[in-house]
Structures are given as structure tokens and as C-alpha cells.
Design a protein around this motif. Structure first.
Motif, PDB file in Angstrom:
ATOM      1  N   GLU A 283     -12.060   3.426  12.982  1.00 12.99           N
ATOM      2  CA  GLU A 283     -10.599   3.323  13.071  1.00 12.99           C
ATOM      3  C   GLU A 283      -9.942   3.114  11.714  1.00 12.99           C
ATOM      4  O   GLU A 283      -8.765   3.406  11.541  1.00 12.99           O
ATOM      5  CB  GLU A 283     -10.211   2.144  13.968  1.00 12.99           C
ATOM      6  CG  GLU A 283     -10.098   2.449  15.434  1.00 12.99           C
ATOM      7  CD  GLU A 283      -9.136   3.574  15.780  1.00 12.99           C
ATOM      8  OE1 GLU A 283      -9.561   4.422  16.577  1.00 12.99           O
ATOM      9  OE2 GLU A 283      -7.989   3.629  15.277  1.00 12.99           O
TER      10      GLU A 283
ATOM     11  N   ASN B 160     -11.178   3.824  -0.197  1.00 11.45           N
ATOM     12  CA  ASN B 160     -11.858   2.532  -0.055  1.00 11.45           C
ATOM     13  C   ASN B 160     -11.320   1.642   1.059  1.00 11.45           C
ATOM     14  O   ASN B 160     -11.587   0.446   1.093  1.00 11.45           O
ATOM     15  CB  ASN B 160     -11.848   1.739  -1.366  1.00 11.45           C
ATOM     16  CG  ASN B 160     -12.487   2.502  -2.505  1.00 11.45           C
ATOM     17  OD1 ASN B 160     -11.818   3.211  -3.227  1.00 11.45           O
ATOM     18  ND2 ASN B 160     -13.782   2.388  -2.644  1.00 11.45           N
TER      19      ASN B 160
ATOM     20  N   GLY C 244     -14.115   0.228   3.409  1.00 14.03           N
ATOM     21  CA  GLY C 244     -14.942  -0.832   2.836  1.00 14.03           C
ATOM     22  C   GLY C 244     -14.445  -2.222   3.190  1.00 14.03           C
ATOM     23  O   GLY C 244     -15.222  -3.177   3.240  1.00 14.03           O
ATOM     24  N   THR C 245     -13.150  -2.331   3.448  1.00 15.04           N
ATOM     25  CA  THR C 245     -12.622  -3.648   3.762  1.00 15.04           C
ATOM     26  C   THR C 245     -12.670  -3.928   5.263  1.00 15.04           C
ATOM     27  O   THR C 245     -12.284  -4.992   5.703  1.00 15.04           O
ATOM     28  CB  THR C 245     -11.177  -3.802   3.245  1.00 15.04           C
ATOM     29  OG1 THR C 245     -10.340  -2.881   3.929  1.00 15.04           O
ATOM     30  CG2 THR C 245     -11.093  -3.528   1.755  1.00 15.04           C
ATOM     31  N   TYR C 246     -13.130  -2.967   6.033  1.00 19.61           N
ATOM     32  CA  TYR C 246     -13.210  -3.153   7.490  1.00 19.61           C
ATOM     33  C   TYR C 246     -14.646  -3.208   8.005  1.00 19.61           C
ATOM     34  O   TYR C 246     -14.874  -3.356   9.194  1.00 19.61           O
ATOM     35  CB  TYR C 246     -12.437  -2.045   8.214  1.00 19.61           C
ATOM     36  CG  TYR C 246     -10.947  -2.281   8.185  1.00 19.61           C
ATOM     37  CD1 TYR C 246     -10.284  -2.783   9.300  1.00 19.61           C
ATOM     38  CD2 TYR C 246     -10.202  -2.047   7.028  1.00 19.61           C
ATOM     39  CE1 TYR C 246      -8.925  -3.035   9.266  1.00 19.61           C
ATOM     40  CE2 TYR C 246      -8.843  -2.293   6.991  1.00 19.61           C
ATOM     41  CZ  TYR C 246      -8.214  -2.786   8.114  1.00 19.61           C
ATOM     42  OH  TYR C 246      -6.867  -3.044   8.079  1.00 19.61           O
TER      43      TYR C 246
ATOM     44  N   ARG D 212      -4.779  -1.546  -3.319  1.00 19.73           N
ATOM     45  CA  ARG D 212      -6.030  -2.009  -2.705  1.00 19.73           C
ATOM     46  C   ARG D 212      -7.085  -2.299  -3.766  1.00 19.73           C
ATOM     47  O   ARG D 212      -7.827  -3.259  -3.675  1.00 19.73           O
ATOM     48  CB  ARG D 212      -6.566  -0.974  -1.707  1.00 19.73           C
ATOM     49  CG  ARG D 212      -7.889  -1.362  -1.100  1.00 19.73           C
ATOM     50  CD  ARG D 212      -8.167  -0.734   0.258  1.00 19.73           C
ATOM     51  NE  ARG D 212      -7.808   0.663   0.360  1.00 19.73           N
ATOM     52  CZ  ARG D 212      -6.765   1.128   1.039  1.00 19.73           C
ATOM     53  NH1 ARG D 212      -5.977   0.292   1.688  1.00 19.73           N
ATOM     54  NH2 ARG D 212      -6.485   2.425   1.076  1.00 19.73           N
ATOM     55  N   ASN D 213      -7.117  -1.456  -4.781  1.00 21.42           N
ATOM     56  CA  ASN D 213      -8.212  -1.563  -5.736  1.00 21.42           C
ATOM     57  C   ASN D 213      -7.866  -2.262  -7.043  1.00 21.42           C
ATOM     58  O   ASN D 213      -8.654  -2.249  -7.986  1.00 21.42           O
ATOM     59  CB  ASN D 213      -8.803  -0.178  -6.009  1.00 21.42           C
ATOM     60  CG  ASN D 213      -9.604   0.324  -4.812  1.00 21.42           C
ATOM     61  OD1 ASN D 213     -10.515  -0.347  -4.358  1.00 21.42           O
ATOM     62  ND2 ASN D 213      -9.240   1.470  -4.287  1.00 21.42           N
ATOM     63  N   HIS D 214      -6.691  -2.833  -7.120  1.00 16.93           N
ATOM     64  CA  HIS D 214      -6.414  -3.662  -8.294  1.00 16.93           C
ATOM     65  C   HIS D 214      -5.424  -4.790  -8.012  1.00 16.93           C
ATOM     66  O   HIS D 214      -4.911  -5.413  -8.938  1.00 16.93           O
ATOM     67  CB  HIS D 214      -5.943  -2.825  -9.492  1.00 16.93           C
ATOM     68  CG  HIS D 214      -6.358  -3.416 -10.805  1.00 16.93           C
ATOM     69  ND1 HIS D 214      -5.805  -3.071 -12.002  1.00 16.93           N
ATOM     70  CD2 HIS D 214      -7.266  -4.372 -11.114  1.00 16.93           C
ATOM     71  CE1 HIS D 214      -6.355  -3.756 -12.990  1.00 16.93           C
ATOM     72  NE2 HIS D 214      -7.246  -4.554 -12.472  1.00 16.93           N
ATOM     73  N   GLY D 215      -5.114  -4.992  -6.747  1.00 15.04           N
ATOM     74  CA  GLY D 215      -4.351  -6.184  -6.366  1.00 15.04           C
ATOM     75  C   GLY D 215      -2.940  -6.294  -6.917  1.00 15.04           C
ATOM     76  O   GLY D 215      -2.466  -7.394  -7.172  1.00 15.04           O
TER      77      GLY D 215
ATOM     78  N   LYS E 105      -0.031  -5.695  -5.500  1.00 16.92           N
ATOM     79  CA  LYS E 105       1.024  -5.629  -4.478  1.00 16.92           C
ATOM     80  C   LYS E 105       2.248  -6.474  -4.824  1.00 16.92           C
ATOM     81  O   LYS E 105       3.367  -6.147  -4.462  1.00 16.92           O
ATOM     82  CB  LYS E 105       0.467  -6.053  -3.123  1.00 16.92           C
ATOM     83  CG  LYS E 105      -0.047  -7.492  -3.098  1.00 16.92           C
ATOM     84  CD  LYS E 105      -0.681  -7.852  -1.761  1.00 16.92           C
ATOM     85  CE  LYS E 105      -1.380  -9.213  -1.879  1.00 16.92           C
ATOM     86  NZ  LYS E 105      -2.114  -9.560  -0.668  1.00 16.92           N
TER      87      LYS E 105
ATOM     88  N   GLU F 205      -2.670  -3.988   0.761  1.00 14.65           N
ATOM     89  CA  GLU F 205      -4.049  -3.494   0.618  1.00 14.65           C
ATOM     90  C   GLU F 205      -4.568  -2.786   1.859  1.00 14.65           C
ATOM     91  O   GLU F 205      -5.625  -2.174   1.829  1.00 14.65           O
ATOM     92  CB  GLU F 205      -5.025  -4.589   0.178  1.00 14.65           C
ATOM     93  CG  GLU F 205      -5.040  -5.850   0.983  1.00 14.65           C
ATOM     94  CD  GLU F 205      -4.041  -6.862   0.449  1.00 14.65           C
ATOM     95  OE1 GLU F 205      -2.849  -6.718   0.781  1.00 14.65           O
ATOM     96  OE2 GLU F 205      -4.445  -7.779  -0.270  1.00 14.65           O
ATOM     97  N   HIS F 206      -3.823  -2.870   2.952  1.00 18.10           N
ATOM     98  CA  HIS F 206      -4.266  -2.173   4.158  1.00 18.10           C
ATOM     99  C   HIS F 206      -3.570  -0.824   4.358  1.00 18.10           C
ATOM    100  O   HIS F 206      -3.792  -0.148   5.358  1.00 18.10           O
ATOM    101  CB  HIS F 206      -4.062  -3.070   5.375  1.00 18.10           C
ATOM    102  CG  HIS F 206      -4.949  -4.275   5.330  1.00 18.10           C
ATOM    103  ND1 HIS F 206      -6.273  -4.243   5.686  1.00 18.10           N
ATOM    104  CD2 HIS F 206      -4.719  -5.541   4.899  1.00 18.10           C
ATOM    105  CE1 HIS F 206      -6.820  -5.429   5.502  1.00 18.10           C
ATOM    106  NE2 HIS F 206      -5.898  -6.241   5.025  1.00 18.10           N
TER     107      HIS F 206
END
Ligand code: HEM
Ligand code: HEM
Ligand code: SF4
Ligand code: SF4
Lengths: 225, 462
Positions: free
Chosen positions: B71, B125, B128-130, B348-351, B353, B377-378
Motif C-alpha cells: 500500500e 523511498n 522503506g518507511t513502511y 523524506r530524504n533530508h528532513g 519539511k 515525509e509521507h
């Protein structure tokens, strides 16, 4: 037979499992490479450590991450299976007594009713994990016989343990079967996908370091797993 | 015919080579030759043994085949939940298979794998966080692309793109002279409106060294002028290097690691030569990833950092707005529903936000900024990341991939989308062209310039 299973075989199984785990755990971290993985692991130990810890503990909490929350069904099945799979081998009264006798150590022990509940939860959850594999197309496509085999050797000690526990038929037969299956599981841990029992921590720690050091951790952003 | 005239394992190192490949319209002959390209299985297996170490091996081994990552992948969602689009399936059936077969795979397999690696994964990526095991399939696809590139199985445009970096140290045939001339010319165009506007070239010890995307030089030179204007009004002591000004890396999309290294090294050399306090890169996501996040490792910098502190344009802009270096006229803030695209590469890959949200607070009238869902990041990939936008062969698949972003934007109800990333900007432009949902899209620079309060001494004399 019983003596052999609780004697020599037990020592072999335990030895292979523990030594195997330690060796593979060390090899995992030795195989990490800042250059190939593109993560400056050793330059920022504090940031890496923070990221690793967060990456692990968040995922050990039921519904503790976005991933778990978005998929409640597997989350329940996963924790139903794993809480027992980890607690029972270590903290069951029967196991505790056995470990005390063999190794001279014992942890706290689970209340008998609670142990029964945990064990049944494991079995029922495993049933749902299997069902999921057969029913959901996105899981079925990846599922191999090997996956069922892993589930089988994981669940065998629980089934046989229950058969012994309720003394279905010949108690000592089931107890021996149980111990045999338990030892098989221990031996399988370092050599199969069951290595995730400890490599889970390694893999999560690695990704945690990656995010903690390189992908935002040092910008003050904690990964919202 | 193992090695073709157009399609072969050799990287392109000359301008003639680039022109020759470009002369093969749409890569028609290139792809035809690819059907006969032989695989050097020994080299492939040796490379894997040398470069595929515990991280990726463990990921492939312990993957529970549980499908929890399904998903999370927008390509799975948007392709009718096709099980063949499950991240774990995609990587197990490609990289996993190559390793199980110790590199002994055939031509058809490699061509299919090329399609999976470039048309079924944008290396966003998100999966990878899920994954409960922390398995980052996007990283593995990046690795797989390197193997495919080595064997010559790479989309035509990306082979050319990597060649551009090798020859011009830029993603297009833009020379150092073109860059400086274009920048100077653009700045001249605006001199009357902004007295004193200049482009300081090769100044040593400046506070900021600015780097760009070669596309801006070639196709969107306004962007250069806008950058100059904003630095000028903010009173920054800035410079551009006459060499090492290109921040992007199509070589990264292609998996040409040697070219990646060549490219970032020119930028790092510029830093070492000019010794700026900081480098600021333009509004591009993959460029930031290439030069700031991954680049140090390609260049062998053990601490994972470029020679000078390097920040993304949104970080600089947020700082300039927060500290009052740039002041927004409150009456000119955006007063219509507006949404923001989070680039995978630096959110997502460098924060980063918080930087973009800070900017929104300054430039949007309260109440008008509408977050996409999911966001930060989502957020989902724009649909064109990882080189997907630029590959003609996979245009159909790319257009399907745009549907996720289209629906996310539609759900916000906003008609204006801010996209501080070249790739996202392109994808959003293409999705408007393809699906006509009536939106406008923009980088931050032109929007901010229109609402600035310009200090008296910088205003033109009447
Ligand atoms: C602290 C120890 C452990 C951790 C952290 C852990 C973690 C995990 C994770 C993250 C997964 C994949 C997620 C999923 O299937 O949903 C998994 C799957 C699995 N684990 Fe564990 N595990 C541990 C111990 C064990 C033990 C002791 C057993 C066996 C008795 C076991 C058997 C399994 C099986 C069979 C699966 C596959 C489930 C399926 O088919 O879907 N695990 N484990
Ligand atoms: C390796 C050596 C092992 C030995 C010597 C051993 C021994 C025992 C003994 C003596 C009992 C008590 C049976 C009774 O009620 O009379 C038992 C029960 C049980 N064991 Fe083990 N065991 C081993 C491994 C395992 C493992 C690896 C697991 C699970 C992963 C496991 C799961 C259970 C369960 C579920 C029960 C029944 C619990 C209940 O009372 O509901 N055992 N085991
Ligand atoms: S979520 Fe992780 S463990 Fe599960 S199938 Fe996907 S990659 Fe494998
Ligand atoms: S990296 Fe992104 S596109 Fe690739 S498989 Fe994962 S979620 Fe899908």
C-alpha cells in the motif's frame, strides 16, 4: 530418547543457535560500509545511535508506527503471534524449570493461565498469517513454499507443546516431539529467514542510522516511522 | 551482435558520442540493438560480490514477503493494485533473482528488469518507511540501476544524460561559458528594475556560493535572474563559480556512479577554490540529493559532508524570511487556496519539511494553505521522479503514475501548486497537460519576488 533430546541435542541446539546468532550479528555490522551504503556511520555516533534506537523501539510498539497503523489486520496478527513466540520459550514455567536445571538460570515465569492464553493466541494468529498469505493477492504473489516452511517450523513447538500440555494421547511422545521441534527451531534460527529474530534489530538499526545521520536526523527532523 | 553501435556497455565520453546517440531518433535503433546485447555474467557476479554487502543481502534474506509495503507504493495503488507492483516483489524478482542465479541471467530478463527498475520504481523511498524490517526497496533499486548501467541496459535518454555529465559536467550541453554568459545577460536585463544587480562570478570567501540546474541556463534563464534578484534584495554576499556550477545528476538516475563522482567533484572543487561559507543550491530535489546528500560519499568523503556547508534553496529562503532579510508585503500574500508539493529527495530524504512550511507561513494569507494528504515525509512521489519524467520509452507508464499526484491535488481543491523542485514541477506541468484539471504551478522564486517589500535604497530612481 528423552535423555538424548534433553541432553546432547539440547546443548547442540542451544549452542548452534547462540553462537550462530552472535557470529551473524557481528558479520552484519562488519559488512556495513560507509562508502557502499553511503552512510557516515562512525562520524556521528550520537546521531546514529538516536536514530537507531528510535527506529527499533517505535516498531516494537503495537500501532506505534504509520506502518502498523495503516494495516491493523496484520498488526494484530503479527503481535498476537510474536508476543507469544518470544515470551513462551523464555518464560514458560516448564521452560524455566528446565533452564534452571540445565543452565542454572531462570527468568521470571508466566502465570499458567496467561501462558495458555498466549500460546493459543500464537496458534490462532499463525492461522491468520497463513490465511492472509493465501487470500491477499499482494502477499500470495511473493509467497513461496519456503515461507510456509518457516511458518511451519515456527508453529510446530506450539502445537506439540499444546498437545503435551493437554495430554492428548501419549504425553511423553508429544513431549519428545515438542522438544525435538523446539530444538529444530533453535537450529534453524541462524541459517534461515528466522535470522530475523536478531537481524531485525540490525536492519532496523541500520536504517535508523541512515535517517539519523544522513536523511534528516542531523537537520533536526526525527523520522516519523 | 553482442555490442551494438548505439547500445553497448561503454559509457559515452565524447561530444561526438553524444551526438551520434542523439541522432538515433527516440533511441529506436538503440533499443533494437539492446535485444541482442550480451550479458557479462562474470563481471556482473564479481561486481555483486564486491559491492552487495550485509545491508542489501540481509534485506533480501529477511524480507518476510508480508506485503506490508504494498500500500505504501503509489505505483502499486495507481496501477490497479497489481501484485506485480508490490515493492518487495519488484525487487525480489529482479535483483533477488540476479543474485540467486549468480549473475547468470539472459537478455530478456535484463530488459524486463530495466523496465522494473526505471518504470516501476522512482526511488522515492516511501516503502522503506513502511516496512517493519526497515527494508528500503528504493535504495536497492538505486543499486540495481548501477548493475544494469554497467551491462548497458539503461534507457536511452539516461545513457545520454550520464554522457552529458561526463563530457560537459552538466546534464545538458551547456558549457561553463554558456553558464556565465547567460547569467550575466539575464542580470543585465533586470538591471534597470533593480539598480546595482550583478552576478558576482568566482568571488572568493563569499557567504554563499550558488549552484543551479543546467536546465535553467538552457530553458529557464529567468530563474537565474530571479535568484540574483532575491540574493540582491536580501543583501547577501554571494557568488557563482564559473566552473562547478551544475548541481544536478542524471548520472544518479542512470546508475553511472563514476560519472556521479566526476560531476560532484567539480562542484566540490569550486567550493575548495572559492571557499564560500555556504553553498546554496537551486529549487531542485534530485540535485540536492546528488550534490549534498549522496555526493560526498561518491567523492569518498568519509564524514558524508560536502567541503562547505550546503543547503537547499528552501532552507535559505526560510532563513531569509524568518530573519527579515527578505520582507513580504502582507497585502500581496497569496489569497487563494494553494497547496505545496513535498519533494521526496529533500523532504523524506533530508528532513526539510519545516523550512517549506515556514515559507508558506510568510507568503500565504493564513487559512489559504492546504496540505496535501498524505504530506511531509509521507507524501507521494510527484510521479516523475528518479528519471521517470525523461524516459520516452516509459511515457505511458509515467502518465499513469501522475494520477496519484493529480488526485492528491484535486482533493485539496487548490488551483495553485507550489513545487520547489524541477522534477516535481515538470511532473505537475505534464499532469495538467495530460489530465487538464485546471491548475497552475510555480517555483517559489517568482512568487516571492512579486510580494517583496523592496528597501528604499534598492528601488529604481524614477
Ligand atoms: C524479538 C524477536 C522478533 C522480532 C523483532 C521479529 C520481527 C518480525 C518481523 C518484523 C516480521 C515481518 C513482519 C510480518 O510478518 O508482518 C516477522 C515475521 C515473522 N516472524 Fe518474527 N520476530 C521475532 C521473533 C520471532 C520468533 C521467535 C519466531 C518464531 C518462533 C518468529 C517467526 C516469524 C515468522 C514465521 C514470520 C513470518 C510471518 C508471516 O508469514 O507473515 N519471529 N518477525
Ligand atoms: C528446546 C528445548 C525445549 C524444551 C526442553 C521444552 C520443554 C517443554 C516442557 C517440559 C513443557 C511442558 C509440557 C507440559 O505441560 O507438561 C513445554 C511446553 C511448551 N513449550 Fe516447550 N520446550 C522447548 C522449546 C520450546 C520452544 C522453542 C517453544 C516455542 C517457540 C516452546 C513452546 C512451548 C509451548 C507453547 C508449551 C505449552 C505451553 C502451555 O502450557 O500452554 N518450547 N516445553
Ligand atoms: S514490508 Fe518489508 S518484509 Fe514485508 S514484504 Fe515488504 S519489504 Fe518484505
Ligand atoms: S521507492 Fe517508491 S516507487 Fe520505488 S517501490 Fe518504493 S514506494 Fe514504490
Amino acid at each position: 530418547m528423552h535423555d538424548l533430546l534433553t541432553g546432547l541435542f539440547f546443548w547442540i541446539a542451544l549452542g548452534v543457535c547462540l553462537i550462530g546468532m552472535i557470529v551473524r550479528f557481528i558479520m552484519y555490522f562488519k559488512g556495513l560500509s560507509w562508502r557502499l551504503d553511503r552512510v557516515a556511520y562512525t562520524s556521528y555516533p550520537a546521531a546514529g545511535f538516536k536514530g537507531a534506537v528510535r527506529s527499533i523501539y517505535k516498531w516494537l510498539i503495537p500501532f506505534g508506527t504509520y506502518g502498523w497503523r495503516t494495516q491493523p489486520f496484520i498488526t494484530v496478527a503479527f503481535f498476537g503471534f510474536h508476543i507469544g513466540a518470544v515470551m513462551i520459550p523464555l518464560f514458560l514455567l516448564g521452560h524455566s524449570l528446565f533452564l534452571k536445571e540445565k543452565l542454572g538460570i531462570s527468568f521470571f515465569t508466566l502465570n499458567a493461565t496467561f501462558a495458555d492464553i498466549l500460546t493459543w493466541t500464537v496458534v490462532v494468529s499463525a492461522f491468520f498469517l497463513v490465511l492472509r498469505r493465501m487470500v491477499l493477492p499482494e502477499v500470495r504473489i511473493m509467497t513461496t513454499l519456503y515461507d510456509y516452511f518457516i511458518l511451519l517450523i515456527s508453529i510446530a513447538p506450539f502445537i506439540t507443546g499444546l498437545l503435551a500440555r493437554y495430554q492428548v494421547g501419549d504425553y511423553s511422545f508429544w513431549l519428545n516431539m515438542h522438544i525435538f521441534c523446539g530444538e529444530l527451531l533453535l537450529i534453524a534460527i541462524p541459517f534461515t529467514k528466522l535470522s530475523h529474530v536478531f537481524l531485525f534489530f540490525a536492519s532496523r538499526a541500520q536504517l535508523g542510522m541512515d535517517f539519523g545521520i544522513k536523511r534528516g536526523g542531523m537537520k533536526g527532523t526525527k523520522m516519523a516511522w | 551482435m553482442p555490442e551494438g553501435k548505439f547500445c553497448n556497455k561503454k559509457p559515452i565520453d565524447t561530444a561526438e558520442g553524444i551526438n551520434e546517440l542523439l541522432s538515433d531518433t527516440s533511441g529506436n535503433n538503440y533499443y533494437k540493438e539492446m535485444e541482442k546485447l550480451e550479458i557479462d555474467s562474470d563481471l556482473l557476479w564479481k561486481t555483486i560480490q564486491n559491492t552487495c554487502k550485509s545491508r542489501i543481502r540481509t534485506w533480501l534474506e529477511i524480507c518476510a514477503h508480508c506485503g506490508m509495503c504494498a500500500e505504501s507504493c503509489f505505483l502499486y495503488q495507481v496501477n490497479g493494485r497489481d501484485p506485480k507492483q508490490v515493492p518487495a516483489y519488484k525487487i525480489q524478482s529482479t535483483l533477488g533473482e540476479i543474485i540467486r542465479k549468480k549473475g547468470k541471467v539472459d537478455n530478456k530478463f535484463m530488459r524486463d528488469t530495466m523496465e522494473v527498475a526505471w518504470a516501476k520504481c522512482t526511488c522515492c523511498n516511501r516503502c522503506g518507511t513502511y516496512c517493519p524490517h526497515g527494508i528500503d526497496t528504493g535504495i536497492m533499486f538505486g543499486y540495481l540501476r548501477g548493475l544494469l548501467y554497467q551491462q548497458g541496459f539503461v534507457p536511452w535518454e539516461l545513457k545520454i544524460g550520464a554522457g552529458m555529465h561526463r563530457v560537459y559536467r552538466a546534464q545538458m550541453d551547456v558549457t561553463d561559458e554558456d553558464f556565465v554568459d547567460t547569467f550575466e545577460w539575464m542580470v543585465e536585463e533586470y538591471e534597470d528594475d533593480y539598480p546595482g544587480l550583478t552576478v558576482p562570478v568566482d568571488v572568493e570567501g563569499a557567504d554563499i556560493m550558488y549552484t543551479v540546474n543546467a536546465r535553467e541556463v538552457k530553458h529557464y534563464p529567468e530563474d537565474l535572474a530571479e535568484a540574483a534578484i532575491l540574493f540582491h534584495i536580501a543583501g547577501e554576499n554571494w557568488t557563482v563559480p564559473s566552473k562547478g556550477w551544475e548541481q544536478t545528476s542524471l548520472a544518479m538516475f542512470a546508475g553511472d556512479w563514476a560519472a556521479c563522482k566526476m560531476q560532484v567533484e567539480t562542484v566540490y572543487e569550486a567550493m575548495e577554490r572559492l571557499k564560500p561559507v555556504r553553498m546554496v543550491g537551486t529549487e531542485c530535489g534530485h540535485a540536492h540529493r546528488a550534490t549534498v546528500i549522496e555526493g560526498p560519499y561518491w567523492a569518498g568523503r568519509k564524514n558524508g559532508q560536502p567541503p562547505a556547508e550546503s543547503i537547499h534553496y528552501v532552507e535559505w529562503l526560510a532563513e531569509a524570511l524568518n530573519t527579515g532579510k527578505l520582507k513580504i508585503d502582507p497585502h500581496k500574500r497569496i489569497k487563494e487556496p494553494v497547496t505545496l508539493q513535498d519533494s521526496c529527495n529533500y523532504i523524506r530524504n533530508h528532513g526539510l519539511k519545516k523550512a517549506t512550511r515556514d515559507i508558506m507561513k510568510h507568503i500565504v494569507e493564513p487559512g489559504y494553505f492546504i496540505e496535501m494528504s498524505p504530506n511531509k515525509e509521507h507524501n507521494y512521489c510527484c510521479g516523475g521522479g528518479g528519471g521517470f519524467n525523461g524516459i520516452g520509452l516509459f511515457r505511458k507508464q509515467r502518465n499513469i503514475a501522475l494520477i496519484t499526484k493529480r488526485d492528491q491535488i484535486l482533493a485539496t481543491g487548490a488551483k495553485l501548486v507550489l513545487a520547489p523542485c524541477h522534477n516535481c514541477w515538470d511532473a505537475i506541468r505534464d499532469l495538467e497537460e495530460e489530465y487538464e484539471i485546471g491548475i497552475r504551478w510555480s517555483f517559489l522564486k517568482p512568487i516571492v519576488i512579486k510580494m517583496l517589500e523592496i528597501p528604499e535604497h534598492l528601488q529604481p530612481e524614477e
